[in-house]
Scaffold this active site. Structure first.
Site, mmCIF file in Angstrom:
data_model
loop_
_atom_site.group_PDB
_atom_site.id
_atom_site.type_symbol
_atom_site.label_atom_id
_atom_site.label_comp_id
_atom_site.label_asym_id
_atom_site.label_seq_id
_atom_site.Cartn_x
_atom_site.Cartn_y
_atom_site.Cartn_z
ATOM 1 N N ARG A 82 3.286 -11.914 15.282
ATOM 2 C CA ARG A 82 3.214 -12.714 16.494
ATOM 3 C C ARG A 82 3.140 -11.751 17.670
ATOM 4 N NH1 ARG A 82 6.220 -15.847 12.925
ATOM 5 N NH2 ARG A 82 5.479 -17.996 12.790
ATOM 6 N N GLY A 112 0.237 -21.802 17.228
ATOM 7 C CA GLY A 112 0.228 -20.737 18.233
ATOM 8 C C GLY A 112 -1.028 -19.897 18.170
ATOM 9 N N SER A 113 -1.516 -19.671 16.962
ATOM 10 C CA SER A 113 -2.752 -18.893 16.785
ATOM 11 C C SER A 113 -3.950 -19.639 17.363
ATOM 12 C CB SER A 113 -2.970 -18.604 15.301
ATOM 13 O OG SER A 113 -1.869 -17.913 14.751
ATOM 14 N N ILE A 137 2.333 -23.133 6.421
ATOM 15 C CA ILE A 137 3.032 -23.947 5.419
ATOM 16 C C ILE A 137 3.703 -25.152 6.064
ATOM 17 C CG2 ILE A 137 3.419 -21.943 3.928
ATOM 18 C CD1 ILE A 137 6.395 -22.081 4.792
ATOM 19 N N ASP A 138 3.886 -25.141 7.391
ATOM 20 C CA ASP A 138 4.568 -26.250 8.056
ATOM 21 C C ASP A 138 3.716 -27.514 8.131
ATOM 22 O OD1 ASP A 138 6.623 -24.415 8.549
ATOM 23 O OD2 ASP A 138 5.740 -23.816 10.457
ATOM 24 N N ARG A 228 28.291 -46.245 -10.252
ATOM 25 C CA ARG A 228 26.967 -45.625 -10.311
ATOM 26 C C ARG A 228 26.937 -44.519 -11.359
ATOM 27 N NH1 ARG A 228 22.586 -44.471 -11.008
ATOM 28 N NH2 ARG A 228 20.874 -44.110 -9.557
#
Length: 363
Positions: A82, A112-113, A137-138, A228
């Site tokens: 970055r 950002g890129s 990946i986000d 349960r």
């Protein structure tokens, strides 16, 4: 001067970046165009740190061996970073000088890129073409259904959750698993469904810390109740949910102090483990096809755009690949900002789907 295209990888690394770099080189070389790579993202572009990615063969340019060998590797052979310097007018002016004489630049990276690439194109019109390829990946980039690296990251998360479920079931244990994604909950949402999680926590829901603690405590209490009778539970948490994973576990444990037999809660933060590893078939294939469209666009004179996979919005420019369309970087940035806001159609759809599936998650 020989016709040349440049390529760089920027921001966080993502599996599939090498596949896309390789495709840029091979497609351009096939068309008689040489390719160079700038090292360490925009930092290398500002400094002019460049390496040849093609060599002159008997019939024209061809990829160097390191490019072909990189296909199955995660990360990026060009390096990434970055760059605060590139986000200044002076830094972009230096970058532009290092592109003079080239046909254009292909940038693989996230929001950002793409923002930096749009500024470069806006401030230096007509000097070179620029084209973006979404790689993060986000999966938080506008206009594209998927970015490079998402599929591989999801496979890594699912495998990790499956392993944690194995050990959790052996010990009557609950795990809260935190996954990457910055302010986007996409990785958490998708992986929670795929690994059969009991619940998922995402920032898009906007829940308070107290609400989250109460919901998780109630889920665990009911899940491990005699009625349960579960032996393992799994909660997937996106990193954008601000309560730290260990703090959440500690607070839930306090709420369950009266449960007998005692419930064992553990926190697992997958962190950068999710970024690494060989890219999946899907990331290799999508990387190659987006790169093909990016090179085609630059050779056709297009600029200040991004190639999108299975677009999530209408419009754009058709390519020869029916799954890829090009959108102006200005629109991509607008859609990216909206993704993190309830105003986005895509965000509303994702949240709606999550709410409909929550009942299925909590069984």
């Amino acid at each position: 001067m020989k016709a040349t295209i440049a390529v760089l990888t920027s921001g966080g690394d993502a599996p599939g970046m090498n596949a896309a770099v390789r495709a840029v080189v091979r497609v351009a070389a096939h068309k008689g165009v040489h390719v160079v790579g700038f090292e360490d993202g925009y930092e290398g572009l500002v400094d002019g740190r460049v390496r040849e990615l093609t060599r002159q063969g008997p019939s024209g340019p061809c990829p160097i061996d390191a490019v072909d060998d990189a296909l199955p590797r995660g990360g990026t052979i060009l390096g990434t970073a970055r760059s605060a310097r590139f986000m200044t007018v002076e830094g972009r002016a230096a970058a532009a000088r290092n592109l003079d004489g080239m046909l254009g630049l292909v940038v693989l990276g996230g929001d950002g890129s793409m923002r930096g690439l749009h500024l470069l194109a806006s401030e230096h019109p007509g000097r070179f073409q620029v084209m973006g390829v979404p790689a993060s990946i986000d999966n938080d980039i506008g206009c594209t259904a998927m970015a490079l690296g998402v599929d591989t990251a999801l496979n890594t998360i699912v495998e990790a959750c499956d392993r944690l479920s194995d050990t959790a079931g052996s010990h009557r244990r609950a795990f809260v698993v935190e996954v990457m994604g910055r302010r986007s909950g996409y990785l958490a949402m998708a992986s929670a469904v795929a690994c059969g999680a009991d619940a998922v926590l995402v920032p898009e829901e906007g829940r308070s810390e107290e609400s989250i603690v109460e919901a998780v405590a109630k889920l665990v209490r009911e899940g491990f109740s005699p009625a349960r009778g579960k032996r393992r539970m799994l909660v997937v948490k996106a990193e954008g949910v601000e309560i730290p994973c260990t703090r959440l576990v500690r607070r839930v444990e306090e709420r369950l102090a009266d449960v007998e037999p005692r419930v064992d809660l553990r926190a697992a933060v997958l962190g950068h483990l999710v970024r690494g590893g060989a890219p999946s078939y899907f990331d290799r294939m999508v990387g190659a096809r987006l790169a093909l469209s990016a090179v085609d666009a630059i050779l056709a004179g297009a600029t200040d755009e991004m190639c999108a996979w299975m677009p999530t919005v209408q419009g754009g420019v058709e390519t020869r690949d029916p799954s890829v369309r090009r959108f102006s970087l200005e629109r991509v940035l607008e859609e990216t900002a909206a993704l993190l806001d309830p105003s986005s159609t895509v965000t509303r759809w994702r949240l709606g789907l999550l709410r409909r599936v929550e009942g299925a998650l909590a069984i």
